[in-house]
Design an enzyme around this catalytic site. Structure first.
Site, PDB file in Angstrom:
ATOM      1  N   TYR A 101       0.857  -1.188   0.000  1.00 36.92           N
ATOM      2  CA  TYR A 101       0.000   0.000   0.000  1.00 36.92           C
ATOM      3  C   TYR A 101       0.890   1.233   0.000  1.00 36.92           C
ATOM      4  CZ  TYR A 101      -3.049   3.707   1.581  1.00 36.92           C
ATOM      5  OH  TYR A 101      -3.734   4.888   1.669  1.00 36.92           O
ATOM      6  N   GLU A 189      -3.879   7.207  -3.949  1.00 31.94           N
ATOM      7  CA  GLU A 189      -3.624   5.941  -3.286  1.00 31.94           C
ATOM      8  C   GLU A 189      -3.327   4.851  -4.307  1.00 31.94           C
ATOM      9  OE1 GLU A 189      -6.229   4.960   0.492  1.00 31.94           O
ATOM     10  OE2 GLU A 189      -6.980   3.882  -1.240  1.00 31.94           O
TER      11      GLU A 189
END
Ligand code: GDP
Ligand code: MN
Length: 394
Positions: A101, A189
């Protein structure tokens, strides 16, 4: 404003963040053609403005053109998280070694930007954040500061990248930061950032949200086909209508319709109602010297809301005068009538005249006032709030 994955990925490629060369399709035939052309297993991803598609069945794989056609048909026929799927992003199916991530957002508490990295990316990131927050590495950056390459490298190292990969992942972090800044984003993101079995890093997903109020500074987005959109998925029908009418309005879950003047008074009014045990049905900024037509629309929003049991009205006459306000409301009462009980208070510029206009009209047309309780400055605002709470309980 949220961007679709395929839109965010266009920006990724501009900023040299590695993605696979996917394609957006809108029919099952196009899906079949893409899979045929690629000649490899594919991933099909529903393009909706919400994350969590994987878990909701919005990400499918196909190992033949026939299967791709079938899966595309399924996606286009169903709703994912309640939203119809009109576009599918198709890509080569990557063989995953590991998922990471990487994201950047605003730290509203400390007035900074914050880059977040986690070596356990994928669909469970929220769970990781909750259970094991220590697994998420954060780098805070002042808003006017640049993101130094060595910070990127340090994140990369923390994610376990070594040698050449350290630089590659480090650069992805720097690019992500630059993209964030240059687009006036609120969130960018990559989840997951994938390390493939062949040892390549690829952004397999892209989520991005840009600041609506900064869109005027970004004609390049419109040129790329990223137009200002209403985030309809998040709006109620009433909110959409209010937006169309240019009225700042939000639905809340209570039963007292709020008709409070400007935004500040609006917030205060909602606080008062809650303080006295009531629940506002909405937030509305009904200030700014509204014309009679605008007042009528505002009152209609409240009166036609089936959740509303009573209306709290509070008007402070500043530049816009209470007598004009009273005339507008009277016009509404005559044309439409009000079916919900309303308690209304006027103070400020020309409030006595406002009250007088109401009383005079009431003598002529008492029936249109049967639900309405009008006050001037002699009644404290707390009393008005209490009364609205009582009215809603009846
Ligand atoms: P989200 O659930 O809306 O965040 O959608 P994502 O695009 O992140 O996809 C969800 C999950 O599907 C990812 O975490 C991956 O595990 C998987 N996935 C997505 N793309 C690929 C791919 O190309 N290959 C493989 N093997 N898995 C993928
Ligand atoms: Mn994702």
């Amino acid at each position: 404003m949220r961007l679709y994955e395929y839109e965010a990925k266009k920006l990724f490629s501009k900023f040299a963040i590695p993605i696979t060369a996917g394609e957006v399709v809108e029919t099952k035939e196009q899906a079949r053609t893409f899979a045929q052309k690629l000649g490899k297993p594919v991933v099909l991803k529903a393009q909706i403005l919400f994350g969590g598609r994987g878990k909701a069945g919005g990400v499918k794989f196909a190992h033949s053109p026939h299967e791709a056609e079938e899966k595309a048909g399924e996606l286009l026929a169903t709703k994912i998280k309640g939203f119809p799927v009109e576009k599918i992003l198709m890509d080569e199916k990557l063989e995953i070694e590991k998922e990471f991530y990487l994201g950047i957002t605003l730290d509203r508490v400390n007035y900074k930007l914050v880059m977040l990295a986690c070596s356990e990316g994928g669909v469970e990131i929220e769970e990781v954040a909750r259970r094991e927050p220590q697994k998420i590495k954060k780098i805070s950056v002042d808003v006017d500061q640049k993101f130094y390459p060595f910070w990127g490298n340090s994140l990369a190292g923390w994610l376990g990248a070594k040698g050449e990969n350290l630089k590659i992942v480090g650069k992805i972090a720097v690019s992500l930061f630059n993209l964030f800044k240059q687009c006036d984003a609120k969130l960018v993101e990559i989840n997951p950032l994938i390390l493939t079995k062949e040892g390549k890093y690829v952004a397999a997903d892209a989520r991005m949200s840009v600041d609506d109020d900064a869109l005027f500074r970004h004609p390049e987005l419109a040129e790329m086909g990223i137009e200002k959109r209403h985030e309809e998925g998040e709006m109620t029908e009433r909110e959409k209508l209010a937006r169309e009418w240019g009225i700042p309005y939000l639905d809340l879950d209570g039963d007292i319709g709020m008709f409070p003047g400007g935004a500040g008074f609006g917030i205060m009014g909602n606080d008062f109602i809650q303080y006295f045990g009531g629940k506002p049905a909405n937030f509305m900024d009904s200030g700014g010297g509204p014309t009679p037509e605008r007042l009528a629309k505002m009152l209609m929003l409240l009166d036609e809301n089936p959740n509303v049991k009573a209306i709290f009205g509070a008007r402070f006459g500043g530049i816009s005068r209470c007598d004009d306000f009273a005339k507008g409301v009277v016009m509404f009462l005559k044309d439409h009538g009000l079916s919900k009980p309303m308690v209304l208070r006027m103070t400020g510029n020309m409030w006595q005249e406002g009250v007088r206009i109401f009383e005079e009209e009431k003598k002529k047309n008492p029936q249109i006032f049967k639900n309405i309780d009008i006050h001037g400055i002699e009644t404290p605002i707390e009393e008005i709030a209490k009364r609205a709470v009582e009215l809603a309980k009846r």
